[in-house]
Every structure is written in C-alpha cells, then in structure tokens.
Design an enzyme around this catalytic site. Sequence first.
Site, PDB file in Angstrom:
ATOM      1  N   LYS A  15       0.789  -1.239   0.000  1.00 50.40           N
ATOM      2  CA  LYS A  15       0.000   0.000   0.000  1.00 50.40           C
ATOM      3  C   LYS A  15       0.822   1.291   0.000  1.00 50.40           C
ATOM      4  CE  LYS A  15      -3.343  -1.043  -0.636  1.00 50.40           C
ATOM      5  NZ  LYS A  15      -3.649  -1.716  -1.959  1.00 50.40           N
TER       6      LYS A  15
ATOM      7  N   GLY B 282       2.372   2.507  -2.658  1.00 53.04           N
ATOM      8  CA  GLY B 282       2.428   3.137  -3.974  1.00 53.04           C
ATOM      9  C   GLY B 282       3.100   2.265  -5.025  1.00 53.04           C
ATOM     10  N   THR B 283       3.069   0.974  -4.793  1.00 51.52           N
ATOM     11  CA  THR B 283       3.682  -0.008  -5.699  1.00 51.52           C
ATOM     12  C   THR B 283       3.145   0.113  -7.124  1.00 51.52           C
ATOM     13  OG1 THR B 283       3.159  -1.442  -3.810  1.00 51.52           O
ATOM     14  CG2 THR B 283       4.464  -2.402  -5.600  1.00 51.52           C
TER      15      THR B 283
ATOM     16  N   THR C 197       8.052  -6.388  -5.494  1.00 49.08           N
ATOM     17  CA  THR C 197       8.100  -7.244  -4.303  1.00 49.08           C
ATOM     18  C   THR C 197       7.715  -6.448  -3.061  1.00 49.08           C
ATOM     19  OG1 THR C 197       9.401  -8.810  -3.011  1.00 49.08           O
ATOM     20  CG2 THR C 197      10.556  -6.848  -3.736  1.00 49.08           C
ATOM     21  N   HIS C 198       7.142  -7.183  -2.098  1.00 47.97           N
ATOM     22  CA  HIS C 198       6.836  -6.572  -0.800  1.00 47.97           C
ATOM     23  C   HIS C 198       7.747  -7.135   0.295  1.00 47.97           C
ATOM     24  CE1 HIS C 198       3.378  -4.486  -2.250  1.00 47.97           C
ATOM     25  NE2 HIS C 198       2.574  -5.516  -2.320  1.00 47.97           N
TER      26      HIS C 198
ATOM     27  N   SER D 249      -5.006   2.438   4.250  1.00 48.37           N
ATOM     28  CA  SER D 249      -5.089   1.806   2.937  1.00 48.37           C
ATOM     29  C   SER D 249      -5.071   0.281   3.053  1.00 48.37           C
ATOM     30  CB  SER D 249      -3.916   2.293   2.064  1.00 48.37           C
ATOM     31  OG  SER D 249      -4.030   1.813   0.752  1.00 48.37           O
TER      32      SER D 249
ATOM     33  N   TYR E  77       6.163   8.266  -1.024  1.00 46.45           N
ATOM     34  CA  TYR E  77       4.849   8.505  -1.636  1.00 46.45           C
ATOM     35  C   TYR E  77       4.476   9.993  -1.542  1.00 46.45           C
ATOM     36  CZ  TYR E  77      -0.258   7.945  -2.308  1.00 46.45           C
ATOM     37  OH  TYR E  77      -1.559   8.041  -2.752  1.00 46.45           O
TER      38      TYR E  77
ATOM     39  N   ARG F 136      -8.347   3.723  -4.355  1.00 48.61           N
ATOM     40  CA  ARG F 136      -9.332   4.146  -3.367  1.00 48.61           C
ATOM     41  C   ARG F 136      -9.441   5.664  -3.256  1.00 48.61           C
ATOM     42  NH1 ARG F 136      -9.482   5.385   1.999  1.00 48.61           N
ATOM     43  NH2 ARG F 136      -7.224   5.562   1.893  1.00 48.61           N
ATOM     44  N   LYS F 137      -8.338   6.308  -2.879  1.00 53.39           N
ATOM     45  CA  LYS F 137      -8.365   7.749  -2.664  1.00 53.39           C
ATOM     46  C   LYS F 137      -7.100   8.424  -3.203  1.00 53.39           C
ATOM     47  CE  LYS F 137     -10.664  10.473   0.849  1.00 53.39           C
ATOM     48  NZ  LYS F 137     -11.105  10.503   2.248  1.00 53.39           N
TER      49      LYS F 137
HETATM   50  P1  A3P Z   1      -5.252   4.535  -0.945  1.00 55.79           P
HETATM   51  O1  A3P Z   1      -5.872   3.271  -0.449  1.00 55.79           O
HETATM   52  O2  A3P Z   1      -4.804   5.437   0.164  1.00 55.79           O
HETATM   53  O3  A3P Z   1      -6.099   5.252  -1.938  1.00 55.79           O
HETATM   54  P2  A3P Z   1      -0.138  -0.302  -3.657  1.00 55.79           P
HETATM   55  O4  A3P Z   1      -0.109  -0.126  -5.124  1.00 55.79           O
HETATM   56  O5  A3P Z   1       1.202  -0.320  -3.038  1.00 55.79           O
HETATM   57  O6  A3P Z   1      -1.025  -1.420  -3.236  1.00 55.79           O
HETATM   58  O7  A3P Z   1      -0.756   1.039  -3.055  1.00 55.79           O
HETATM   59  C1  A3P Z   1      -2.101   1.391  -3.293  1.00 55.79           C
HETATM   60  C2  A3P Z   1      -2.316   2.798  -2.810  1.00 55.79           C
HETATM   61  O8  A3P Z   1      -1.695   3.706  -3.743  1.00 55.79           O
HETATM   62  C3  A3P Z   1      -3.792   3.182  -2.767  1.00 55.79           C
HETATM   63  O9  A3P Z   1      -3.891   4.144  -1.721  1.00 55.79           O
HETATM   64  C4  A3P Z   1      -3.963   3.788  -4.143  1.00 55.79           C
HETATM   65  O10 A3P Z   1      -5.088   4.604  -4.280  1.00 55.79           O
HETATM   66  C5  A3P Z   1      -2.681   4.585  -4.250  1.00 55.79           C
HETATM   67  N1  A3P Z   1      -2.354   4.963  -5.630  1.00 55.79           N
HETATM   68  C6  A3P Z   1      -2.319   4.175  -6.717  1.00 55.79           C
HETATM   69  N2  A3P Z   1      -2.025   4.885  -7.809  1.00 55.79           N
HETATM   70  C7  A3P Z   1      -1.883   6.173  -7.417  1.00 55.79           C
HETATM   71  C8  A3P Z   1      -1.587   7.391  -8.107  1.00 55.79           C
HETATM   72  N3  A3P Z   1      -1.401   7.431  -9.422  1.00 55.79           N
HETATM   73  N4  A3P Z   1      -1.507   8.520  -7.360  1.00 55.79           N
HETATM   74  C9  A3P Z   1      -1.698   8.483  -6.031  1.00 55.79           C
HETATM   75  N5  A3P Z   1      -1.988   7.377  -5.331  1.00 55.79           N
HETATM   76  C10 A3P Z   1      -2.074   6.215  -6.016  1.00 55.79           C
END
Ligand code: A3P
Length: 289
Positions: free
Chosen positions: A42, A44-45, A101-102, A132, A187, A251-252
Amino acid sequence: EAITRVVSFRGVPMSKYNVENWERMDYFQARHDDVVIATYPKAGTTWVSEIMDMIYAGGDLEKCQRDAIYNRVPYMEIRVPGMPSGVDQLEVLASPRLIKTHVPIHLMPESFWEKNCKVIYVARNAKDVAVSYFFFHNMVKALPDPGPWDKFVTDYMNGAVSYGSWFDHVKGWWERRNQYQILYLFYEDLKEDPKREIKKILHFLKRELSEEVLEKIVHHTSFQIMSKNTMANYKTIPNELLNQTNTAFMRKGEAGDWKNHFTVAQNEMFDTHYQKEMLGTSLHFRTEI
Ligand code: A3P
C-alpha cells in the site's frame, strides 16, 4: 472464508502459499538489468510500477497496454492457487525485467545483490498505509478478515499483519540504501511533485526522456487517469480474488487521509509506539501534510 492463511516465516507473517515454495525465491536468478520495485504493501507499488513501465516504453502508451496479470509487472514472491506464481512469470519474461516485491530486505533473494541490481524502494507514512491496508484487507480474499478498524490498527502497529512490521520494513531498506543500489522514494514526495520524483528515477536509471514524454508520463500516471485505466486499476482481476464492490483498489490516492480514520485515542497510542520504534533512525516521514 479466506482462501489462504498468514503464517510466520523467518520472523515475518506471510501468506502460506507464498511460503510453500520459498526455495524458488531463495534460488531466484536475478539478471544484471533487472530493476526491482520494493515496497511495504500500500505504499504506492502500482503507481511506481506504472511510472516505470511508461519509462521503459519511452512514453508509448501502446506498448504499455500489453495484457498480463498483476499490472504487467509480476510480484516476485506472490503465489495464488490457480494462477502462475510471480517466479513462474518472471522466469519467462524477456529482459529488461521489472519486478515488484513486498518482502522485507532480509528476505530478498541473494542473487539481486550478487548481480548488483537496482532497486527502487517506495515508502509511505505509517498512518496512511494503515488505512489503505485496512481497506485492502476487506477487498482481498487471500488476506484474513481484518476485523474492526480499532483491532486492525493495533495488529498493524504490532506487526501482526501480512509482510510484518511496517517499522522493520522501512528501516531495513533504509539502513542498506547505501550498501546496494537502492533509490529510496517517498509517496508523499511523489504526490507533491511527481515530475521531480520521476526525474530522480531517470537519473538513477541513467536514462533520459524529453520534456514532452515526461509530461505525458506524469499525466498518464496521475491518480485520476490511473483509476480509469483497466491495466492499472486491477479491474481485470476476478471479484473472487479482489472484491472492489465496496471500495476501489484506486481508493483515494491522497496523503493525510488517516486523519479521517484515526480517533484521537488511536492517534496518541500510535504516536507513542511510533516514537519508540523510530528512535535513533535518520529516516523521517511527512505524516502531517
Ligand atoms: P489509498 O488506499 O490510500 O487510496 P499499492 O499499489 O502499493 O497497493 O498502493 C495502493 C495505494 O496507492 C492506494 O492508496 C492507491 O489509491 C494509491 N495509488 C495508486 N495509484 C496512485 C496514483 N497514481 N496517485 C496516487 N496514489 C495512487
């Protein structure tokens, strides 16, 4: 019922399916031109892998529309029954490979360090990750039921969640950032100025792109555009595995959303724990936006 369980593996809670075939991870053969995107879940992968994919495609959107599981870039350690594992996908992938990878740094296959591979680590502040990750637990069948938010915050704080402690993860990668070729990104910085951060990535990769292509990448990887992009929003993943009925994977996409979820008491408890865990580290997050 969740289709998998989280087990403890080398001190880290992880999906038992990932763990079952870990020899494949231990003996994973890195290639010198592999680039790894490493994150705690979560952080920003998906965002950074989309950026990387666009960089590799030179901003050519067509090239970025290849169809594959997991947003084109495989998650190395992930195994889900009935799907090709990350390792399976990577072994047949043409170079230069992008790998997600996580895993905490101590679980990285040795081969990456032997080959001196580059890693882009993305970190996100602990509180936004908690929020998240909570929503994500309610979407993913393979993760345990998180229970109510109050319970989840405590479990997360204590590292009793999949991939373990956020603190250990961000500190572990931070401490070795100068020992290996690790670009450590945040992020919150990406949110603040994506173009500046993409330039850091280009510099790290010793690549150049025109201003026009750079602008295109910034646009294509914005939250607004990525939310609608079926190659990025995981809408192609079946509902049984990732249920986006109540919450979208995209999500947000903001920094500071934790303020809408942490109570004053939860925040105080978290801050006390945070100070203990982060004592003495030079790693600082922008949690207050
Ligand atoms: P939120 O749940 O806070 O919205 P991951 O890819 O590591 O699983 O992380 C997912 C998180 O990154 C989610 O956060 C998602 O909305 C956010 N995310 C994905 N793409 C994004 C973008 N282009 N800009 C900002 N946040 C982004």
